[in-house]
Write a protein that holds these residues in place. Structure first.
Motif, mmCIF file in Angstrom:
data_model
loop_
_atom_site.group_PDB
_atom_site.id
_atom_site.type_symbol
_atom_site.label_atom_id
_atom_site.label_comp_id
_atom_site.label_asym_id
_atom_site.label_seq_id
_atom_site.Cartn_x
_atom_site.Cartn_y
_atom_site.Cartn_z
ATOM 1 N N MET A 1 0.831 -1.169 0.000
ATOM 2 C CA MET A 1 0.000 0.000 0.000
ATOM 3 C C MET A 1 0.879 1.236 0.000
ATOM 4 O O MET A 1 1.857 1.298 0.698
ATOM 5 N N ARG A 2 0.523 2.227 -0.809
ATOM 6 C CA ARG A 2 1.276 3.469 -0.861
ATOM 7 C C ARG A 2 0.409 4.598 -0.326
ATOM 8 O O ARG A 2 -0.793 4.531 -0.345
ATOM 9 N N ASP A 3 1.059 5.639 0.101
ATOM 10 C CA ASP A 3 0.323 6.812 0.563
ATOM 11 C C ASP A 3 0.997 8.032 -0.034
ATOM 12 O O ASP A 3 1.224 9.015 0.632
ATOM 13 N N ASP A 4 1.322 7.981 -1.311
ATOM 14 C CA ASP A 4 2.136 9.022 -1.906
ATOM 15 C C ASP A 4 1.371 9.895 -2.907
ATOM 16 O O ASP A 4 1.953 10.547 -3.743
ATOM 17 N N VAL A 5 0.063 9.886 -2.815
ATOM 18 C CA VAL A 5 -0.723 10.743 -3.686
ATOM 19 C C VAL A 5 -1.436 11.760 -2.801
ATOM 20 O O VAL A 5 -2.488 11.475 -2.245
ATOM 21 N N ALA A 14 -0.220 -2.826 -5.602
ATOM 22 C CA ALA A 14 -0.382 -3.916 -6.556
ATOM 23 C C ALA A 14 -1.219 -3.507 -7.764
ATOM 24 O O ALA A 14 -0.896 -3.837 -8.900
ATOM 25 N N THR A 15 -2.296 -2.760 -7.509
ATOM 26 C CA THR A 15 -3.224 -2.458 -8.598
ATOM 27 C C THR A 15 -3.287 -0.980 -8.956
ATOM 28 O O THR A 15 -3.772 -0.633 -10.035
ATOM 29 N N GLY A 16 -2.827 -0.102 -8.059
ATOM 30 C CA GLY A 16 -2.954 1.333 -8.291
ATOM 31 C C GLY A 16 -4.351 1.853 -8.023
ATOM 32 O O GLY A 16 -4.620 3.038 -8.170
ATOM 33 N N ALA A 17 -5.255 0.969 -7.607
ATOM 34 C CA ALA A 17 -6.631 1.382 -7.323
ATOM 35 C C ALA A 17 -6.699 2.068 -5.963
ATOM 36 O O ALA A 17 -5.917 1.742 -5.060
ATOM 37 N N PRO A 18 -7.615 3.023 -5.791
ATOM 38 C CA PRO A 18 -7.760 3.674 -4.492
ATOM 39 C C PRO A 18 -8.155 2.679 -3.412
ATOM 40 O O PRO A 18 -8.997 1.812 -3.648
#
Ligand code: SF4
Length: 84
Positions: A1-5, A14-18
């Motif tokens: 999981m990213r929190d860079d937006v 993995a998917t780029g989905a929110p």
């Protein structure tokens, strides 16, 4: 999981989905197990053998409007939409 937006919430690496930002919670002492919420939001709420709602995971963005409607429709004000 990213929190860079910034301002967009977390996205799946993995998917780029929110990632879902909200979840439904049931206030058990106030719930009367009549099941209206499960009728309104069957994708997210099922009933147990006694008729009490079981929430199936967090609420995706595309279900937020229906989730809010289910919260508003609960005759006991026992269903809540909360931020995760
Ligand atoms: S609509 Fe409200 S009172 Fe009825 S089952 Fe759902 S949470 Fe409980």
């Amino acid at each position: 999981m990213r929190d860079d937006v910034p301002g967009e919430g977390r996205v799946s690496a993995a998917t780029g989905a929110p990632e879902p930002t909200h979840a439904l919670r049931v206030d058990w002492p106030d719930c009367r197990a009549r099941g209206l919420c499960a009728e309104l939001l069957p994708e997210r709420i099922v009933l147990d053998e006694w008729g009490y709602p079981l929430v199936l995971g967090p609420v995706p963005e595309d279900e937020l409007t229906l989730a809010r409607e289910a919260v508003t429709a609960c005759p006991r004000r026992a269903l809540h939409l909360v931020r995760r």
